[in-house]
Design an enzyme around this catalytic site. Structure first.
Site, PDB file in Angstrom:
ATOM      1  N   GLN A  78      32.162  43.362  37.204  1.00  0.00           N
ATOM      2  CA  GLN A  78      32.724  42.061  37.556  1.00  0.00           C
ATOM      3  C   GLN A  78      32.742  41.144  36.340  1.00  0.00           C
ATOM      4  O   GLN A  78      31.781  40.437  36.061  1.00  0.00           O
ATOM      5  CB  GLN A  78      31.941  41.418  38.702  1.00  0.00           C
ATOM      6  CG  GLN A  78      32.645  40.192  39.212  1.00  0.00           C
ATOM      7  CD  GLN A  78      32.204  39.793  40.594  1.00  0.00           C
ATOM      8  OE1 GLN A  78      31.408  40.449  41.226  1.00  0.00           O
ATOM      9  NE2 GLN A  78      32.729  38.686  41.055  1.00  0.00           N
ATOM     10  N   PHE A  79      33.866  41.152  35.632  1.00  0.00           N
ATOM     11  CA  PHE A  79      33.998  40.342  34.424  1.00  0.00           C
ATOM     12  C   PHE A  79      33.946  38.851  34.728  1.00  0.00           C
ATOM     13  O   PHE A  79      33.602  38.045  33.864  1.00  0.00           O
ATOM     14  CB  PHE A  79      35.291  40.696  33.670  1.00  0.00           C
ATOM     15  CG  PHE A  79      36.538  40.167  34.297  1.00  0.00           C
ATOM     16  CD1 PHE A  79      37.063  38.947  33.913  1.00  0.00           C
ATOM     17  CD2 PHE A  79      37.198  40.894  35.285  1.00  0.00           C
ATOM     18  CE1 PHE A  79      38.229  38.458  34.492  1.00  0.00           C
ATOM     19  CE2 PHE A  79      38.363  40.417  35.863  1.00  0.00           C
ATOM     20  CZ  PHE A  79      38.879  39.189  35.463  1.00  0.00           C
ATOM     21  N   THR A  80      34.237  38.455  35.960  1.00  0.00           N
ATOM     22  CA  THR A  80      34.268  37.031  36.308  1.00  0.00           C
ATOM     23  C   THR A  80      32.891  36.376  36.252  1.00  0.00           C
ATOM     24  O   THR A  80      32.792  35.152  36.315  1.00  0.00           O
ATOM     25  CB  THR A  80      34.898  36.802  37.697  1.00  0.00           C
ATOM     26  OG1 THR A  80      34.134  37.494  38.677  1.00  0.00           O
ATOM     27  CG2 THR A  80      36.345  37.278  37.722  1.00  0.00           C
TER      28      THR A  80
END
Length: 150
Positions: A78-80
């Site tokens: 999850q890059f967010t």
């Protein structure tokens, strides 16, 4: 690396119409890779999560780890988690690592924690649009950043 760890009684990950994995009693880890992460971050965070004492003992005190309770583990990229929201209303993800580094570090992290737990973990599909179904138990949700070891 940055992780959001949720103690769950159930978790599943679906891509499109296909459920690609599910767990029962265990942890769901949302994992982000920073542009400045290195191999030490992988090892440190994998050991920290595997040994994190967030399960109750016979006195209902949080003294047991995922290892102690033989729990399941699901890890989702999850890059967010590296969203910067200081300016404007559109998040910036400039600190999130891009592929191939992010993919390699995600897979290395999963491999490392599997070797600690001595069991397979459920993985999402890196870069895919995934749907998660998470039943948080407790609720217990903890965030850890490998850059804040001290």
């Amino acid at each position: 690396m940055r992780a959001v760890i949720q103690r769950v009684s159930y978790g599943s990950v679906t891509v499109g119409d296909k459920k690609i994995g599910e767990i029962n009693h265990g942890l769901v880890v949302l994992l982000g890779v920073d542009v400045n992460d290195n191999e030490e971050d992988i090892s440190w965070l994998a050991n920290k999560i595997a040994n994190l004492r967030i399960y109750g003992d016979e006195k209902k005190l949080m003294n047991n780890s995922l290892i102690d309770v033989n729990g399941d583990l699901m890890i989702i990229s999850q890059f967010t988690l590296f969203a910067k929201t200081k300016k404007g209303n559109r998040p910036s993800f400039i600190n999130a690592a891009k592929s191939p580094k992010a993919t390699n570090y995600y897979n290395s992290f999963c491999d490392e924690i599997e070797s600690i737990l001595l069991k397979k973990v459920i993985r999402g599909i890196f870069g895919a649009d995934m749907t998660l179904n998470i039943v948080n138990e407790g609720p217990v949700t903890i965030s850890i950043d490998s850059k804040n070891k001290d």
